[in-house]
Design an enzyme around this catalytic site. Sequence first.
Site, PDB file in Angstrom:
ATOM      1  CB  THR A   1       2.484   2.917  -7.053  1.00 48.88           C
ATOM      2  OG1 THR A   1       3.062   2.927  -5.732  1.00 48.88           O
ATOM      3  CG2 THR A   1       0.969   3.244  -6.864  1.00 48.88           C
ATOM      4  NE  ARG A  29       5.908   6.501   3.158  1.00 51.99           N
ATOM      5  CZ  ARG A  29       5.415   6.314   1.644  1.00 51.99           C
ATOM      6  NH1 ARG A  29       5.150   5.163   1.490  1.00 51.99           N
ATOM      7  NH2 ARG A  29       5.546   7.422   1.014  1.00 51.99           N
ATOM      8  N   GLY A  31       1.564   5.786   2.154  1.00 48.65           N
ATOM      9  CA  GLY A  31       1.769   6.918   1.170  1.00 48.65           C
ATOM     10  C   GLY A  31       0.458   7.373   0.695  1.00 48.65           C
ATOM     11  CG  ASP A  32       0.229   9.013  -3.104  1.00 46.12           C
ATOM     12  OD1 ASP A  32       1.337   8.433  -3.020  1.00 46.12           O
ATOM     13  OD2 ASP A  32      -0.374   8.970  -4.379  1.00 46.12           O
ATOM     14  CB  THR A  52       2.519   6.168  -9.098  1.00 47.43           C
ATOM     15  OG1 THR A  52       3.846   5.658  -8.712  1.00 47.43           O
ATOM     16  CG2 THR A  52       3.024   6.772 -10.640  1.00 47.43           C
ATOM     17  N   GLY A  55       4.770   9.626  -1.979  1.00 48.62           N
ATOM     18  CA  GLY A  55       3.724   9.629  -1.287  1.00 48.62           C
ATOM     19  C   GLY A  55       3.357  10.894  -0.527  1.00 48.62           C
TER      20      GLY A  55
END
Lengths: 133, 175
Positions: A1, A29, A31-32, A52, A55
């Site tokens: 990230t 999936r 993540g954030d 980073t 997530g």
Amino acid sequence: TVGAVALDKHGNLAAGTSTGGMTNKKFGRIGDSPIIGAGTYADNKACAISATGHGEYFIRAAVAHDICARVLYQGVSLQAAADAVIFDKLKNMGGDGGIVGMSPQGDPVFSFNTPGMYRGYIDKSGSVFTGIY
Amino acid sequence: SPIAIAIHGGAGTILKKNLTPEIEAQYHAKLEESLRAGYQILESGGSSIDAIQATIIVLENSPLFNAGKGAVFTHHKTNELDASIMEGKTLNAGAISGVTRVKNPILLAAKVMTESKHVMLSGEGAETFAKQQQLEFVAPEYFHTPRRLKQIDNLLTKEKNARIEAPTNPNFKYG
């Protein structure tokens, strides 16, 4: 990230994050990183944040927005707000990772609870820093 | 207002033993290159939104980081990319997830913010929008790097063994 935060001559903050996600991820999936308020947030009145890390925890803790909210409503410094979220709230949930932040005054902030984070800044005096551990 | 820019390239257990001095120097050089790409936009009076994109493009185009070229692989040995961007003046924002052919996902997130009524687009729809916005497309292989391919191959082998060993070896658990 990867992520970046910046303050321009007009006093506007901005934040951005881009990622390949998690190795071996399945079922679509996410993540954030693409979640506004978790991996990325910017508000001229508070701060700009790019995150980073793990997530799932950053989403549940709404990390990027939470840090900005603490600055805005508790009146704490961006570094204090970031450390409270990264080292207390997130750590207590079992999440690890870090953030890069920028204050409305142009002060860069790092906070990470992992052994390393690739990072860097060019601050308002024009000095350059890059770091890994 | 003063101008400033800051970046990250990912956090985690970065083991010194894995980073030779030469590789470490490559990371520092690429981090500084990306900072300067954004900073020169700020110096010439450009917006923080433009500076962010210029900086992140450098990192997405580098195989050193898990974004764009050099992204990690999914279980199906594909690269699914996500990105988001937000401006502090208007609280406007753009985000995309699960794209596999857009060369610079951060540019697509910025287009979602400025050229659509939405905040977040995902998957094929996001790529249809990217085509309409004339963003650059690449073959999925563009994102592949030997380092990440080795990483996923090792993991898939472990996972296969785990299925075989799982009854006896509880350590092999994958979320």
